[in-house]
Design a protein around this motif. Structure first.
Motif, PDB file in Angstrom:
ATOM      1  N   ASP A  32       0.867  -1.179   0.000  1.00 53.24           N
ATOM      2  CA  ASP A  32       0.000   0.000   0.000  1.00 53.24           C
ATOM      3  C   ASP A  32       0.905   1.231   0.000  1.00 53.24           C
ATOM      4  OD1 ASP A  32      -1.934   1.919   0.270  1.00 53.24           O
ATOM      5  OD2 ASP A  32      -2.339   1.493   2.385  1.00 53.24           O
ATOM      6  N   LEU A  33       1.001   1.885  -1.144  1.00 52.73           N
ATOM      7  CA  LEU A  33       1.898   3.022  -1.287  1.00 52.73           C
ATOM      8  C   LEU A  33       1.150   4.342  -1.421  1.00 52.73           C
ATOM      9  CD1 LEU A  33       4.505   1.383  -3.686  1.00 52.73           C
ATOM     10  CD2 LEU A  33       4.651   1.659  -1.213  1.00 52.73           C
ATOM     11  N   ASP A  34      -0.114   4.354  -1.011  1.00 48.79           N
ATOM     12  CA  ASP A  34      -0.868   5.607  -1.040  1.00 48.79           C
ATOM     13  C   ASP A  34      -0.190   6.618  -0.117  1.00 48.79           C
ATOM     14  OD1 ASP A  34      -2.733   4.656  -2.804  1.00 48.79           O
ATOM     15  OD2 ASP A  34      -4.171   4.066  -1.243  1.00 48.79           O
ATOM     16  N   GLY A  35       0.022   7.809  -0.628  1.00 49.60           N
ATOM     17  CA  GLY A  35       0.634   8.867   0.164  1.00 49.60           C
ATOM     18  C   GLY A  35       2.150   8.840   0.167  1.00 49.60           C
ATOM     19  N   VAL A  36       2.761   7.867  -0.503  1.00 52.55           N
ATOM     20  CA  VAL A  36       4.218   7.800  -0.574  1.00 52.55           C
ATOM     21  C   VAL A  36       4.656   8.503  -1.856  1.00 52.55           C
ATOM     22  CG1 VAL A  36       6.234   6.294  -0.712  1.00 52.55           C
ATOM     23  CG2 VAL A  36       4.276   5.628   0.694  1.00 52.55           C
ATOM     24  N   LYS A  37       5.480   9.533  -1.693  1.00 50.77           N
ATOM     25  CA  LYS A  37       5.927  10.289  -2.853  1.00 50.77           C
ATOM     26  C   LYS A  37       6.910   9.450  -3.677  1.00 50.77           C
ATOM     27  CE  LYS A  37       7.599  14.260  -2.073  1.00 50.77           C
ATOM     28  NZ  LYS A  37       8.225  15.486  -1.566  1.00 50.77           N
ATOM     29  N   PRO A  38       6.771   9.477  -5.002  1.00 45.53           N
ATOM     30  CA  PRO A  38       7.748   8.774  -5.848  1.00 45.53           C
ATOM     31  C   PRO A  38       9.129   9.415  -5.704  1.00 45.53           C
ATOM     32  CG  PRO A  38       5.849   9.511  -7.127  1.00 45.53           C
ATOM     33  CD  PRO A  38       5.724  10.114  -5.768  1.00 45.53           C
ATOM     34  N   THR A  39      10.145   8.605  -5.794  1.00 47.38           N
ATOM     35  CA  THR A  39      11.505   9.118  -5.693  1.00 47.38           C
ATOM     36  C   THR A  39      12.437   8.266  -6.544  1.00 47.38           C
ATOM     37  OG1 THR A  39      13.310   9.647  -4.198  1.00 47.38           O
ATOM     38  CG2 THR A  39      11.984   7.762  -3.605  1.00 47.38           C
ATOM     39  N   ALA A  40      13.451   8.898  -7.074  1.00 51.70           N
ATOM     40  CA  ALA A  40      14.456   8.157  -7.839  1.00 51.70           C
ATOM     41  C   ALA A  40      15.543   7.633  -6.919  1.00 51.70           C
ATOM     42  CB  ALA A  40      15.070   9.055  -8.915  1.00 51.70           C
ATOM     43  N   ASN A  41      15.713   8.292  -5.767  1.00 51.06           N
ATOM     44  CA  ASN A  41      16.740   7.897  -4.831  1.00 51.06           C
ATOM     45  C   ASN A  41      16.251   8.242  -3.420  1.00 51.06           C
ATOM     46  OD1 ASN A  41      19.063   7.615  -3.245  1.00 51.06           O
ATOM     47  ND2 ASN A  41      20.400   8.231  -4.925  1.00 51.06           N
ATOM     48  N   PRO A  42      16.253   7.306  -2.501  1.00 53.38           N
ATOM     49  CA  PRO A  42      15.744   7.583  -1.155  1.00 53.38           C
ATOM     50  C   PRO A  42      16.694   8.430  -0.305  1.00 53.38           C
ATOM     51  CG  PRO A  42      16.580   5.357  -1.261  1.00 53.38           C
ATOM     52  CD  PRO A  42      16.655   5.913  -2.650  1.00 53.38           C
ATOM     53  N   LEU A  43      17.904   8.642  -0.777  1.00 55.45           N
ATOM     54  CA  LEU A  43      18.883   9.404  -0.012  1.00 55.45           C
ATOM     55  C   LEU A  43      18.836  10.878  -0.395  1.00 55.45           C
ATOM     56  CD1 LEU A  43      21.894   6.939  -0.378  1.00 55.45           C
ATOM     57  CD2 LEU A  43      20.221   7.049   1.466  1.00 55.45           C
ATOM     58  N   GLU A  44      19.114  11.734   0.569  1.00 55.03           N
ATOM     59  CA  GLU A  44      19.157  13.176   0.315  1.00 55.03           C
ATOM     60  C   GLU A  44      20.527  13.529  -0.264  1.00 55.03           C
ATOM     61  OE1 GLU A  44      16.697  15.392   0.683  1.00 55.03           O
ATOM     62  OE2 GLU A  44      15.321  13.838   1.378  1.00 55.03           O
ATOM     63  N   LEU A  45      20.660  13.414  -1.569  1.00 57.40           N
ATOM     64  CA  LEU A  45      21.930  13.709  -2.220  1.00 57.40           C
ATOM     65  C   LEU A  45      21.835  15.034  -2.956  1.00 57.40           C
ATOM     66  CD1 LEU A  45      22.755  10.224  -3.787  1.00 57.40           C
ATOM     67  CD2 LEU A  45      23.652  11.193  -1.696  1.00 57.40           C
ATOM     68  N   THR A  46      22.957  15.711  -3.036  1.00 61.76           N
ATOM     69  CA  THR A  46      23.011  16.933  -3.831  1.00 61.76           C
ATOM     70  C   THR A  46      24.048  16.736  -4.916  1.00 61.76           C
ATOM     71  OG1 THR A  46      24.653  17.881  -2.337  1.00 61.76           O
ATOM     72  CG2 THR A  46      22.351  18.424  -1.906  1.00 61.76           C
ATOM     73  N   ASN A  47      23.968  17.551  -5.937  1.00 67.30           N
ATOM     74  CA  ASN A  47      24.901  17.460  -7.044  1.00 67.30           C
ATOM     75  C   ASN A  47      26.296  17.829  -6.558  1.00 67.30           C
ATOM     76  OD1 ASN A  47      26.180  17.406  -9.459  1.00 67.30           O
ATOM     77  ND2 ASN A  47      24.804  18.829 -10.492  1.00 67.30           N
ATOM     78  N   VAL A  48      27.243  16.942  -6.730  1.00 61.98           N
ATOM     79  CA  VAL A  48      28.605  17.194  -6.268  1.00 61.98           C
ATOM     80  C   VAL A  48      29.529  17.560  -7.419  1.00 61.98           C
ATOM     81  CG1 VAL A  48      28.402  15.729  -4.226  1.00 61.98           C
ATOM     82  CG2 VAL A  48      29.163  14.733  -6.384  1.00 61.98           C
ATOM     83  N   LEU A  49      28.948  17.808  -8.598  1.00 63.05           N
ATOM     84  CA  LEU A  49      29.760  18.174  -9.747  1.00 63.05           C
ATOM     85  C   LEU A  49      30.054  19.669  -9.722  1.00 63.05           C
ATOM     86  CD1 LEU A  49      27.865  16.107 -12.440  1.00 63.05           C
ATOM     87  CD2 LEU A  49      29.916  15.463 -11.192  1.00 63.05           C
ATOM     88  N   ARG A  50      31.111  20.044 -10.389  1.00 65.18           N
ATOM     89  CA  ARG A  50      31.459  21.457 -10.470  1.00 65.18           C
ATOM     90  C   ARG A  50      30.464  22.182 -11.354  1.00 65.18           C
ATOM     91  NH1 ARG A  50      33.251  22.078 -15.515  1.00 65.18           N
ATOM     92  NH2 ARG A  50      34.391  20.397 -16.505  1.00 65.18           N
TER      93      ARG A  50
END
Length: 93
Positions: free
Chosen positions: A44-62
């Motif tokens: 039952d995934l009602d109310g669960v936001k779709p995500t590509a990655n469950p981790l809070e990552l930020t872009n580390v590229l220059r």
């Protein structure tokens, strides 16, 4: 259960040359994947936001900043078979 014919068709679409033993093994692996998908679909995934990655990552590229272009000679320096000013690559059929 996935048939050997279906595995051969999938391998053909993916341009994979599989041996008979690999076809049998791949059939079992694909069955396991489909079983896992069935289990996930039962949740039952009602109310669960779709995500590509469950981790809070930020872009580390220059930051993307314009730079001087690479001279053609430097780009072709390590090419195994340059043709005048072009890269020679194998033909893909």
């Amino acid at each position: 259960m996935i048939s050997e014919e279906q595995v051969r068709h999938i391998a053909n679409l993916a341009r994979l040359g599989l041996t008979d033993s690999e076809i049998k093994r791949m059939g079992g692996q694909l069955d396991a994947i489909l079983d896992s998908i069935e289990e996930i679909q039962k949740l039952d995934l009602d109310g669960v936001k779709p995500t590509a990655n469950p981790l809070e990552l930020t872009n580390v590229l220059r930051d993307d900043e314009p730079r001087e272009e690479l001279p053609r000679e430097a780009a072709l320096k390590n090419a195994p078979e340059p043709d005048d000013e072009l890269f020679v690559v194998p033909r893909i059929d």
